[in-house]
Design an enzyme around this catalytic site. Structure first.
Site, PDB file in Angstrom:
ATOM      1  CE  LYS A  25      -7.388  -8.147  -0.217  1.00 21.51           C
ATOM      2  NZ  LYS A  25      -7.638  -7.916   1.287  1.00 21.51           N
ATOM      3  CE  LYS A  37      -4.279  -1.650   1.795  1.00 21.38           C
ATOM      4  NZ  LYS A  37      -5.380  -1.633   2.503  1.00 21.38           N
ATOM      5  CE  LYS A  85     -14.822  -4.273   3.459  1.00 20.99           C
ATOM      6  NZ  LYS A  85     -13.780  -4.102   4.060  1.00 20.99           N
TER       7      LYS A  85
END
Ligand code: AQP
Length: 327
Positions: free
Chosen positions: A193, A111, A196
């Site tokens: 993956k 991230k 959301k």
């Protein structure tokens, strides 16, 4: 008695990756041990967000979880920010966690590499997660595979804090992950993956039309270019979803039709859509009745938070005492 804890971020819609990787297990496990399921809104604010949207997403998430089968009589469902002790314990755990261990977390590396400016919350996320779990002194954490590394850090934090402050060395148990057979569901692109924040999801409460609009163009075996080419189910995300939603007989038939080019991918997806409907219709029905009766949602969250505040208070009393904060 064993204690189960797990959490989910209200950072978007509850999707079938969350359901198959974690929530289905929560529903199966509730009542087998004292069970705590948390909507982790402090985690969700690490990325930029709109306060009004957070309010709405928190509610939608609670509704989705109850519709999926969580039963407030058999578990405590609550919102993290309704129990402020989570952040106090996280601060304490900050002081026993080397920065290097946080920097080594795969999720942080992935991230942070995608961001120009990385906030400290992203780095410290697994510490708050350790606090979430250990505040309830939970030993079992049903999660998807992406959380296993964070769980390992929770174990290290528990061990280190116990060694430093607890003469009764097991004040905090070392929590273990519990995985489902569908521990990692890929997104509709088939390459990352389902998550959301990526928007490659199928929502648990979406309509059959919305689901079909996403399934129809979804990635299958990338090497299968024509309907007449035989496919390889083992590299196909749609086949993984069949294994999660279809009966064993249907799964075997799907594999046979795919490898012999009997079916095209759209035929295969139509059968999947049918299998998904069988599982999702009762969930949608429960969601509709919860929407018609919002007090059920409010009551579930209020009683969950009340129970959790009492347990959290007791844990923090033990922590403060052992750390020298009390007279
Ligand atoms: N694709 C998945 N397959 C299996 N399990 C999954 N989980 C999440 N995605 C999958 C599990 O669901 C629980 C809640 O995790 P979360 O709230 O972090 O879910 P997310 O959709 O992954 O959320 P975000 O906001 O998009 O986060 P990032 O971007 O970090 O992935 C967990 O038990 C998780 O393992």
């Amino acid at each position: 008695m064993a204690r189960i804890f797990s959490g989910i971020q209200p950072s978007g819609e509850l999707h079938i990756g969350n359901y198959l990787g974690a929530v289905k297990n929560w529903v199966a496990l509730q009542g087998t041990a004292e069970s705590f399921f948390c909507i982790v809104d402090y985690h969700a604010i690490i990325a930029a967000y709109e306060p009004s949207q957070l309010r709405q997403r928190r509610r939608e998430m609670a509704l989705g979880l109850l519709a999926a089968g969580l039963d407030p009589e058999r578990c405590s469902l609550f919102v993290q920010s309704d129990v402020p002790d989570h952040t106090e314990l996280a601060w304490i755990f900050n002081t026993v966690t080397p920065v290097g261990e946080l920097e080594r977390q795969t999720q942080f590396k992935d991230k942070s590499a995608r961001q120009e400016s990385v906030n400290a919350g992203l780095l410290n996320y697994p510490i708050l997660q350790a606090a979430d779990i250990l505040l309830y002194r939970a030993d079992t954490v049903p999660v998807g595979e992406d959380q296993v590394q964070h769980l390992e850090l929770s174990r290290v934090i528990a061990r280190r804090w116990n060694a430093q402050f607890a003469a009764d060395a097991d004040f905090f148990p070392e929590p273990r992950p519990l995985l489902t057979p569908t521990r990692r569901i890929m997104g509709l692109d088939g390459s990352s993956k389902m998550s959301k924040s990526t928007g490659n999801t199928i929502g648990l409460l979406e309509t059959p039309e919305e689901i079909w609009a996403k399934l129809r163009p979804a990635m299958t075996d990338p090497a299968r270019l024509r309907k007449t080419d035989p496919g390889n189910p083992d590299v196909c995300n749609i086949y993984t979803l069949h294994k999660a939603f279809s009966s064993p007989d249907t799964v075997a038939h799907v594999a046979q039709q795919c490898t012999t080019a009997g079916w095209g991918c759209v035929d295969c997806k139509k059968v999947l859509a049918g299998s998904m409907e069988t599982e999702l219709v009762p969930i949608r029905t429960r969601a509709a009745s919860l929407r018609a009766n919002p007090a059920l949602l409010d009551d579930a969250l209020a009683s969950g938070a009340e129970k959790c505040r009492a347990i959290a208070k007791e844990t923090m009393r033990g922590v403060r005492e052992r750390m020298g904060f009390t007279a």
